[in-house]
Scaffold this active site. Sequence first.
Site, PDB file in Angstrom:
ATOM      1  N   GLY A   9       0.782  -1.323  -0.175  1.00 47.08           N
ATOM      2  CA  GLY A   9      -0.026   0.061   0.020  1.00 47.08           C
ATOM      3  C   GLY A   9       0.896   1.190   0.125  1.00 47.08           C
ATOM      4  N   SER A  10       0.418   2.386   0.504  1.00 49.30           N
ATOM      5  CA  SER A  10       1.144   3.587   0.495  1.00 49.30           C
ATOM      6  C   SER A  10       2.596   3.521   1.161  1.00 49.30           C
ATOM      7  CB  SER A  10       0.395   4.592   1.204  1.00 49.30           C
ATOM      8  OG  SER A  10      -0.973   4.612   0.591  1.00 49.30           O
ATOM      9  N   GLY A  12       3.945   0.853   2.774  1.00 46.39           N
ATOM     10  CA  GLY A  12       4.679  -0.521   2.356  1.00 46.39           C
ATOM     11  C   GLY A  12       5.606  -0.013   0.768  1.00 46.39           C
ATOM     12  N   LYS A  72      -3.080  -3.680   6.378  1.00 44.79           N
ATOM     13  CA  LYS A  72      -4.142  -3.333   7.319  1.00 44.79           C
ATOM     14  C   LYS A  72      -4.242  -4.288   8.427  1.00 44.79           C
ATOM     15  CE  LYS A  72      -5.897   0.432   4.987  1.00 44.79           C
ATOM     16  NZ  LYS A  72      -5.775   1.853   5.667  1.00 44.79           N
ATOM     17  N   ALA A 121       2.624   8.888   3.161  1.00 42.26           N
ATOM     18  CA  ALA A 121       2.896   8.233   2.248  1.00 42.26           C
ATOM     19  C   ALA A 121       1.533   8.240   1.645  1.00 42.26           C
ATOM     20  CB  ALA A 121       3.402   6.927   2.107  1.00 42.26           C
ATOM     21  N   LYS A 177       1.441   5.743  19.893  1.00 43.26           N
ATOM     22  CA  LYS A 177       1.053   5.839  18.467  1.00 43.26           C
ATOM     23  C   LYS A 177      -0.492   5.202  18.611  1.00 43.26           C
ATOM     24  CE  LYS A 177       1.458   5.515  13.914  1.00 43.26           C
ATOM     25  NZ  LYS A 177       1.110   4.471  12.940  1.00 43.26           N
ATOM     26  N   ASN A 181      -3.456   7.655  16.952  1.00 41.92           N
ATOM     27  CA  ASN A 181      -4.419   7.227  15.966  1.00 41.92           C
ATOM     28  C   ASN A 181      -5.671   7.244  16.535  1.00 41.92           C
ATOM     29  OD1 ASN A 181      -2.062   4.784  14.816  1.00 41.92           O
ATOM     30  ND2 ASN A 181      -2.773   6.296  13.530  1.00 41.92           N
ATOM     31  N   ASN A 185      -7.589   9.408  13.871  1.00 41.04           N
ATOM     32  CA  ASN A 185      -8.204   8.753  12.667  1.00 41.04           C
ATOM     33  C   ASN A 185      -9.747   8.854  12.474  1.00 41.04           C
ATOM     34  OD1 ASN A 185      -5.518   8.097  12.392  1.00 41.04           O
ATOM     35  ND2 ASN A 185      -5.852   6.223  11.521  1.00 41.04           N
ATOM     36  N   GLU A 259      -9.665   0.286  10.283  1.00 44.50           N
ATOM     37  CA  GLU A 259      -8.917  -0.356  11.138  1.00 44.50           C
ATOM     38  C   GLU A 259      -9.326   0.009  12.412  1.00 44.50           C
ATOM     39  OE1 GLU A 259      -4.387  -0.885   9.724  1.00 44.50           O
ATOM     40  OE2 GLU A 259      -4.915   1.061   9.582  1.00 44.50           O
TER      41      GLU A 259
END
Length: 298
Positions: A9-10, A12, A72, A121, A177, A181, A185, A259
């Site tokens: 994904g972005s 990775g 994810k 990213a 973290k 999130n 998020n 997520e």
Amino acid sequence: MEIVVFGAGSLGSLLGGLLEREHDVTLVGRDQHVRAIDERGLRISGTIEATVRPAARFAPPEAADLAIVCVKSFDTAAAATALADCDLDACLSVQNGMGNERILADQLDAPVLAGTCSYGAFRPSPGEVRCTGVGEVALGPRTGGSSALADRVGAAFERAGIVTSVDEDMPARLWEKLAVNAGINATTALARIDNGSVLDGDAWSIASAAARETAAVARLEGIDLPDSAAERAVRTVAEATAENTSSMQQDVLADRRTEIDAINGFVVDRAGERGVEVPVNGTLTRLIRTWEIGRGVR
Ligand code: PAF
């Protein structure tokens, strides 16, 4: 180092692309992105500009020195199954949410390291990843402490020009973290605002309360995370990524599953086990789950 990045994904794609500058990288991803990289290479644009030629495949190779898992959180179990037959020396999870490292460790023979990443990213088109901000990768043993393996992986990242710190307290980093999130998020996904817009007004009262509730649960789990540190972490990341669309908002806008279970939902579950109330995380979780059910993506 032979590195397989599972989940192109972005994030990775960005990490794999940057690592390819120094190592032999295989990106494992889906459909058009894999085909485009196979045909034309991977173009990194934005803050960092490069075109690199990692191998791109739909399944992991038979062996690698290191697997970096970037899928994810709801796909972690499938990633573990797919990687179980790959002969690995080490695995590193760089994912949102909690519980990923344990799922990987339960299925893989190789030691599992925990990681966080604050590089921005975004994938504008197949075969391309845009770096929207240089941040830092923090990695270390998933239960804390130091290890020669973590030092070796950290050095491999640094050789590829990735800003990296090897951290002896990854459990605390992961909870911090999680607070970030939990604050950013769901709030940004529900209100359709960029990350910087959580910094004041009603959005800040929701985001900061979600972060403080997360810190309170972290402390019950033996993690030294004061409310003020959790709030500061949300503020720092929201400022550094002010113009970004959070991953959860990107999921909602693209009609994809989010997520939520591994972020606010995880805080709710842990709080429930300890008999404490986390009303803001509870409300955010229920709202996002209701949206997922309504859109048929849950
Ligand atoms: O999930 C995300 O979007 C990112 O982890 C973060 C740090 C909130 C920045 O957008």
